[in-house]
Motif scaffolding. Structure first.
Motif, PDB file in Angstrom:
ATOM      1  N   TYR A 198     -14.815   1.551  -0.780  1.00 21.80           N
ATOM      2  CA  TYR A 198     -14.638   0.626  -0.076  1.00 21.80           C
ATOM      3  C   TYR A 198     -15.485  -0.785   0.053  1.00 21.80           C
ATOM      4  O   TYR A 198     -14.794  -1.704   0.505  1.00 21.80           O
ATOM      5  CB  TYR A 198     -14.521   1.118   1.413  1.00 21.80           C
ATOM      6  CG  TYR A 198     -13.491   2.297   1.493  1.00 21.80           C
ATOM      7  CD1 TYR A 198     -12.268   2.204   1.150  1.00 21.80           C
ATOM      8  CD2 TYR A 198     -13.781   3.623   1.879  1.00 21.80           C
ATOM      9  CE1 TYR A 198     -11.336   3.165   1.131  1.00 21.80           C
ATOM     10  CE2 TYR A 198     -12.894   4.692   2.053  1.00 21.80           C
ATOM     11  CZ  TYR A 198     -11.652   4.431   1.501  1.00 21.80           C
ATOM     12  OH  TYR A 198     -10.672   5.396   1.730  1.00 21.80           O
ATOM     13  N   CYS A 206      -1.279  -6.192   4.144  1.00 20.81           N
ATOM     14  CA  CYS A 206      -0.670  -5.364   3.137  1.00 20.81           C
ATOM     15  C   CYS A 206      -0.645  -3.814   3.536  1.00 20.81           C
ATOM     16  O   CYS A 206      -0.117  -3.111   2.504  1.00 20.81           O
ATOM     17  CB  CYS A 206      -1.149  -5.582   1.533  1.00 20.81           C
ATOM     18  SG  CYS A 206      -0.645  -7.457   1.015  1.00 20.81           S
ATOM     19  N   ASN A 207      -1.004  -3.558   4.456  1.00 24.30           N
ATOM     20  CA  ASN A 207      -1.048  -1.996   5.023  1.00 24.30           C
ATOM     21  C   ASN A 207       0.453  -1.864   5.598  1.00 24.30           C
ATOM     22  O   ASN A 207       0.425  -2.062   7.000  1.00 24.30           O
ATOM     23  CB  ASN A 207      -2.015  -1.510   5.815  1.00 24.30           C
ATOM     24  CG  ASN A 207      -3.425  -1.174   4.866  1.00 24.30           C
ATOM     25  OD1 ASN A 207      -4.236  -0.785   5.469  1.00 24.30           O
ATOM     26  ND2 ASN A 207      -3.714  -1.797   3.722  1.00 24.30           N
ATOM     27  N   GLY A 250       0.799  -1.168   0.035  1.00 26.56           N
ATOM     28  CA  GLY A 250       0.010  -0.147  -0.098  1.00 26.56           C
ATOM     29  C   GLY A 250       0.809   1.222   0.014  1.00 26.56           C
ATOM     30  O   GLY A 250       0.384   2.256   0.553  1.00 26.56           O
ATOM     31  N   ARG A 281      -7.981  -4.725  -5.432  1.00 27.46           N
ATOM     32  CA  ARG A 281      -8.206  -4.054  -4.370  1.00 27.46           C
ATOM     33  C   ARG A 281      -7.075  -4.169  -3.345  1.00 27.46           C
ATOM     34  O   ARG A 281      -6.692  -3.250  -2.353  1.00 27.46           O
ATOM     35  CB  ARG A 281      -9.369  -4.676  -3.341  1.00 27.46           C
ATOM     36  CG  ARG A 281     -10.637  -4.371  -4.044  1.00 27.46           C
ATOM     37  CD  ARG A 281     -11.689  -5.099  -3.413  1.00 27.46           C
ATOM     38  NE  ARG A 281     -11.748  -4.565  -1.801  1.00 27.46           N
ATOM     39  CZ  ARG A 281     -12.786  -3.624  -1.202  1.00 27.46           C
ATOM     40  NH1 ARG A 281     -13.477  -3.140  -2.144  1.00 27.46           N
ATOM     41  NH2 ARG A 281     -12.815  -3.193  -0.207  1.00 27.46           N
ATOM     42  N   LEU A 291       2.615   0.895   5.559  1.00 28.91           N
ATOM     43  CA  LEU A 291       3.276   2.174   5.344  1.00 28.91           C
ATOM     44  C   LEU A 291       4.286   2.488   6.829  1.00 28.91           C
ATOM     45  O   LEU A 291       5.224   3.135   6.348  1.00 28.91           O
ATOM     46  CB  LEU A 291       2.422   3.287   5.339  1.00 28.91           C
ATOM     47  CG  LEU A 291       2.002   3.435   3.715  1.00 28.91           C
ATOM     48  CD1 LEU A 291       0.637   4.601   3.409  1.00 28.91           C
ATOM     49  CD2 LEU A 291       3.216   3.985   2.982  1.00 28.91           C
ATOM     50  N   CYS A 348      -2.591   4.509   0.545  1.00 27.12           N
ATOM     51  CA  CYS A 348      -3.284   3.115   0.147  1.00 27.12           C
ATOM     52  C   CYS A 348      -3.341   2.437   1.149  1.00 27.12           C
ATOM     53  O   CYS A 348      -3.701   1.262   0.772  1.00 27.12           O
ATOM     54  CB  CYS A 348      -2.627   2.777  -1.292  1.00 27.12           C
ATOM     55  SG  CYS A 348      -2.710   3.809  -2.485  1.00 27.12           S
ATOM     56  N   ASN A 349      -3.048   2.691   2.421  1.00 28.59           N
ATOM     57  CA  ASN A 349      -3.267   1.942   3.389  1.00 28.59           C
ATOM     58  C   ASN A 349      -4.797   2.014   4.060  1.00 28.59           C
ATOM     59  O   ASN A 349      -4.990   2.730   5.028  1.00 28.59           O
ATOM     60  CB  ASN A 349      -2.231   1.835   4.763  1.00 28.59           C
ATOM     61  CG  ASN A 349      -0.727   1.354   4.366  1.00 28.59           C
ATOM     62  OD1 ASN A 349      -0.069   0.991   5.376  1.00 28.59           O
ATOM     63  ND2 ASN A 349      -0.637   1.030   3.108  1.00 28.59           N
ATOM     64  N   ARG A 350      -5.595   1.272   3.628  1.00 30.65           N
ATOM     65  CA  ARG A 350      -7.064   1.445   3.586  1.00 30.65           C
ATOM     66  C   ARG A 350      -7.641   0.385   4.338  1.00 30.65           C
ATOM     67  O   ARG A 350      -9.205   0.505   4.159  1.00 30.65           O
ATOM     68  CB  ARG A 350      -7.806   2.205   2.597  1.00 30.65           C
ATOM     69  CG  ARG A 350      -7.409   3.534   2.112  1.00 30.65           C
ATOM     70  CD  ARG A 350      -7.734   4.683   3.274  1.00 30.65           C
ATOM     71  NE  ARG A 350      -6.824   5.844   3.017  1.00 30.65           N
ATOM     72  CZ  ARG A 350      -6.563   6.531   4.027  1.00 30.65           C
ATOM     73  NH1 ARG A 350      -7.080   6.324   5.323  1.00 30.65           N
ATOM     74  NH2 ARG A 350      -5.855   7.708   3.862  1.00 30.65           N
ATOM     75  N   LEU A 351      -7.377  -0.500   5.147  1.00 26.01           N
ATOM     76  CA  LEU A 351      -7.881  -1.584   5.312  1.00 26.01           C
ATOM     77  C   LEU A 351      -8.918  -1.148   6.852  1.00 26.01           C
ATOM     78  O   LEU A 351      -9.852  -1.783   6.785  1.00 26.01           O
ATOM     79  CB  LEU A 351      -6.822  -2.791   6.222  1.00 26.01           C
ATOM     80  CG  LEU A 351      -6.402  -3.619   5.028  1.00 26.01           C
ATOM     81  CD1 LEU A 351      -5.121  -4.505   5.657  1.00 26.01           C
ATOM     82  CD2 LEU A 351      -7.410  -4.378   4.546  1.00 26.01           C
ATOM     83  N   GLU A 352      -8.605  -0.104   7.477  1.00 33.29           N
ATOM     84  CA  GLU A 352      -9.686   0.449   8.499  1.00 33.29           C
ATOM     85  C   GLU A 352     -11.057   0.761   7.776  1.00 33.29           C
ATOM     86  O   GLU A 352     -11.940   0.329   8.427  1.00 33.29           O
ATOM     87  CB  GLU A 352      -9.070   1.265   9.227  1.00 33.29           C
ATOM     88  CG  GLU A 352      -7.693   1.015  10.339  1.00 33.29           C
ATOM     89  CD  GLU A 352      -7.266   2.449  11.020  1.00 33.29           C
ATOM     90  OE1 GLU A 352      -7.338   3.155  10.527  1.00 33.29           O
ATOM     91  OE2 GLU A 352      -6.630   1.965  12.103  1.00 33.29           O
ATOM     92  N   GLN A 353     -10.753   1.348   6.699  1.00 34.40           N
ATOM     93  CA  GLN A 353     -12.188   1.775   5.967  1.00 34.40           C
ATOM     94  C   GLN A 353     -12.745   0.567   5.385  1.00 34.40           C
ATOM     95  O   GLN A 353     -14.078   0.522   5.422  1.00 34.40           O
ATOM     96  CB  GLN A 353     -11.681   2.728   4.812  1.00 34.40           C
ATOM     97  CG  GLN A 353     -11.178   4.250   5.613  1.00 34.40           C
ATOM     98  CD  GLN A 353     -10.018   4.516   6.159  1.00 34.40           C
ATOM     99  OE1 GLN A 353      -9.085   3.592   5.891  1.00 34.40           O
ATOM    100  NE2 GLN A 353      -9.859   5.456   7.047  1.00 34.40           N
ATOM    101  N   VAL A 354     -12.016  -0.223   4.982  1.00 34.91           N
ATOM    102  CA  VAL A 354     -12.851  -1.504   4.457  1.00 34.91           C
ATOM    103  C   VAL A 354     -13.420  -2.187   5.524  1.00 34.91           C
ATOM    104  O   VAL A 354     -14.420  -2.681   5.337  1.00 34.91           O
ATOM    105  CB  VAL A 354     -11.532  -2.530   3.500  1.00 34.91           C
ATOM    106  CG1 VAL A 354     -12.161  -3.716   3.237  1.00 34.91           C
ATOM    107  CG2 VAL A 354     -11.070  -1.726   2.637  1.00 34.91           C
ATOM    108  N   ALA A 367      -5.443  -0.902  -4.741  1.00 36.66           N
ATOM    109  CA  ALA A 367      -6.179   0.323  -4.485  1.00 36.66           C
ATOM    110  C   ALA A 367      -6.076   0.396  -2.816  1.00 36.66           C
ATOM    111  O   ALA A 367      -6.004   1.794  -2.362  1.00 36.66           O
ATOM    112  CB  ALA A 367      -7.635  -0.036  -4.638  1.00 36.66           C
ATOM    113  N   TYR A 368      -6.125  -0.484  -1.985  1.00 28.42           N
ATOM    114  CA  TYR A 368      -6.126  -0.446  -0.695  1.00 28.42           C
ATOM    115  C   TYR A 368      -5.136  -1.047   0.393  1.00 28.42           C
ATOM    116  O   TYR A 368      -5.355  -1.222   1.504  1.00 28.42           O
ATOM    117  CB  TYR A 368      -7.670  -0.560  -0.115  1.00 28.42           C
ATOM    118  CG  TYR A 368      -8.808  -0.033  -0.825  1.00 28.42           C
ATOM    119  CD1 TYR A 368      -8.695   1.601  -0.960  1.00 28.42           C
ATOM    120  CD2 TYR A 368      -9.880  -0.540  -1.399  1.00 28.42           C
ATOM    121  CE1 TYR A 368      -9.636   2.174  -1.611  1.00 28.42           C
ATOM    122  CE2 TYR A 368     -10.787   0.116  -2.158  1.00 28.42           C
ATOM    123  CZ  TYR A 368     -10.679   1.381  -2.245  1.00 28.42           C
ATOM    124  OH  TYR A 368     -11.696   2.088  -2.925  1.00 28.42           O
ATOM    125  N   GLY A 369      -4.338  -1.834  -0.256  1.00 33.34           N
ATOM    126  CA  GLY A 369      -3.763  -2.837   0.513  1.00 33.34           C
ATOM    127  C   GLY A 369      -4.484  -3.804   0.803  1.00 33.34           C
ATOM    128  O   GLY A 369      -4.101  -4.365   2.239  1.00 33.34           O
TER     129      GLY A 369
END
Lengths: 273, 273
Positions: free
Chosen positions: B96, B143-144, A27, B22, B146, A143-149, B25-27
């Motif tokens: 999301y 994969c998040n 990400g 995805r 950062l 692009c580290n958006r796992l929390e939102q997912v 896109a979002y990790g």
């Protein structure tokens, strides 16, 4: 209407995402989601500035703005819709160390407009997923958006339009994909995004338009508010009609703000009619 | 020796990463980095189990284990090295919400062994970057990453081999790409990974082998320790010789643990010679 994404490495167009992309691996990238109208992106400068702030925070290279904008407008072919740009740090070996000189990979994709906002306003819920406090990444659209997912996966009911998310410390941060503003004692407030959350492009416009205050907000501040709206750069100003059992009637200040946005930004004219 | 990665969608091999992934896109994905020897991965079951725990936490589908293992062994062609597997949630639209039924995209890549560990042991530093507390994602290898990228970017000096990272609350969590164990009062301890950090495959082996305790560790606990080592599934047991100005001499218990790992896991035999 969802066109095939276009992939680039530095200045060159390529057929697909290059191997060993660090965006895919970690990400390790940024993105912007932009509203397009008549083939251009009215908020382009604001999106590009946020991208630059993100690139500075992550110390990654951006492609040349003029080329990205030209390719973006080429992809829009004069039409309306949503344009998404992802910029990653480019190729890297296995492992976290970033190459000293990286050539960014970037991807443009075009998407249909989201469904129209219900005229009565949005129905919201509270999410269980909390946002971790990470000042080093707060505000930027990485692009580290796992929390939102995870937060967005908490409900499937199509009658719930969005969810409000709290930080790990219990203050209100935002919706899963929008910022939030509340009216209390005649004053508009939106949560600070210094520890988590994203500094939205429409949020910045609304802070300026409303002379809004940025502060920590408690759950009770939202529930006791006289009016609430969400906003993002794709959907503009979204009045909130319901949050759990709490309901709000349309508020004249929110309607006025929608009109101001429509006057300032041609993409949002149809929203208000 | 870095072979071209191989891409798959569900059961099918494809030429490149499919559009709208995805993970990119979002990790929104998981990964495993595995040590291979003579064409196979001795710790395969442990890696796959961790992948399953991650998939459960993120509610994403995994490909069939037998096929992934077969393709992994095909890619190794009987050789040694490092094998990386990325599994993402697959294709998704913009936004999301995850598709109800997703077909995972997965990518296998093969990499050379990392440089041999300095025989005197590793030199470490403390990182400034802190790990945010996020129990919903702690322990799993998603994969998040950062935070790890930022922490690893803090130094370029090749004489520093790794950096230790603290949580937002100041307790020691791990190195940027390895777990950490410390010996105090005759007892081995490794930090809990219930709020941040990754539950490493070699960490689990070492906890069992040493009957180690999992607890919160302060900076002073590490600096006052009688011995320290790092570990991960690619490099095994890595004695620490220096942390800032603090130095340690080789400790017999760490050397013995290296021998035990070499006896249990053929890939690590050469490390000890």
């Amino acid at each position: 209407m969802v066109a095939t994404p276009r992939y680039f490495v530095g200045r060159d167009r390529v057929d697909s995402l290059p191997d060993h992309d660090r965006g895919l691996a970690y990400g390790d990238g940024l993105f912007e989601t932009m509203r397009a109208v008549h083939g251009s992106v009215p908020w382009w400068p604001a999106h590009w500035q946020r991208l630059q702030r993100g690139a500075q925070a992550l110390r990654l290279s951006l492609p040349a703005e003029a080329q990205v904008r030209e390719e973006a407008e080429r992809m829009l072919e004069g039409g309306d819709g949503v344009l998404k740009l992802i910029v990653t740090r480019g190729a890297g070996g296995r492992g976290y160390p970033a190459p000293e000189e990286s050539v960014p990979n970037w991807i443009l994709s075009r998407h249909p407009l989201p469904p129209a906002t219900p005229s009565a306003g949005l129905a919201l819920r509270w999410c269980e997923t909390r946002l971790a406090l990470q000042p080093a990444l707060a505000g930027i659209k990485h692009c580290n958006r796992l929390e939102q997912v995870l937060a967005r996966s908490e409900w499937a009911d199509p009658d719930i339009h969005e969810g409000l998310v709290l930080s790990a410390e219990g203050d209100v941060v935002s919706a899963t994909a929008a910022n939030v503003f509340v009216l209390r004692d005649g004053r508009w407030t939106t949560p600070l995004v210094d520890r988590c959350g994203i500094a939205g492009v429409c949020r910045a416009w609304a802070v300026d338009a409303l002379q809004a205050c940025e502060a920590r907000l408690a759950v009770t501040d939202v529930e006791a508010a006289d009016a609430v709206f969400l906003c993002n750069a794709v959907r503009g100003i979204l009045p909130v009609a319901r949050l759990g059992s709490r309901t709000w009637r349309p508020h004249p200040q929110v309607m006025e703000l929608q009109h101001r946005l429509a006057a300032a930004h041609p993409a949002f004219v149809t929203e208000v009619s």
